[in-house]
Design a protein around this motif. Sequence first.
Motif: not given
Length: 259
Positions: A71-85, A238-241
């Motif tokens: 769950a912790k890792i999923e949260k980290w990866l979600t934050s990466m996907s939603s990061m403002d590029r 999860q790593h498409a971005m």
Amino acid sequence: MKQANNLLGEFLVLAICAAILSCSAQGSNNQNPEMYHAKADTVKNYVIIKSWEHQREVLVAEGISENEADAKIEKWLTSMSSMDRNAGDDRIGVQAPPFQFDGWINSEPLTLEDLKGKVVLVRWFTDTCPFCASSAPALRQLYEEYADQGFALVGVYHPKAGRDDPLDVARVQRVVEARDFKFPVAIDWDWRNGTLKEWWLTGPKRPATSVTFILDKSGVIQFIHPGMEYHDDNGSGQHAMCADDMGRIRAAIESLIAE
């Protein structure tokens, strides 16, 4: 008799001084090994994260359940996907400030003036971060692909865990060796007041400190990846971005090389 007493007194003074000096020397000799071992015993060995799977193992070893780790890792990866590029757009077109680093590995100290005429990628990273660990292969690939085309890559280590520890070059050397970095690596130990602050930690709130800058041949910032992770496609949704970001980085490098 008086002369004899004076001579005896002088002799006693000399004997006492010699004894004091002898004790001081012994104390000094015995103290050095103890000081050395005390220093060695207080060195903190931080875990060098190797991958996301390794990060999961570390979390479980620290005492949380496998489900909690996932769950912790999923949260980290979600934050990466939603990061403002676009988080670094305010720095595009800015002349990069001078390097103010605390040390170098794999290179003599470099200045931006030394790198004029080359396209330069500068990436901050640390040892305890899974995003940085997963980006390490991308840095090696970029260095190998473009190094003979007027391209330079500078990795910049900045501590997150133990950020208030004294400068520890051996710690940086360990992560450089573990991640097989052959390119120059600078040490921005006091990054909150050092080069990272001048380059990045000004203006708007930043999403991460593991930022990547790409400079044109005159040292002007032309591209920013605002942090976390990038690499070629690894088949994970999860790593498409990350793969998309890697494509944008390659395109920026090739465009600037061609200018």
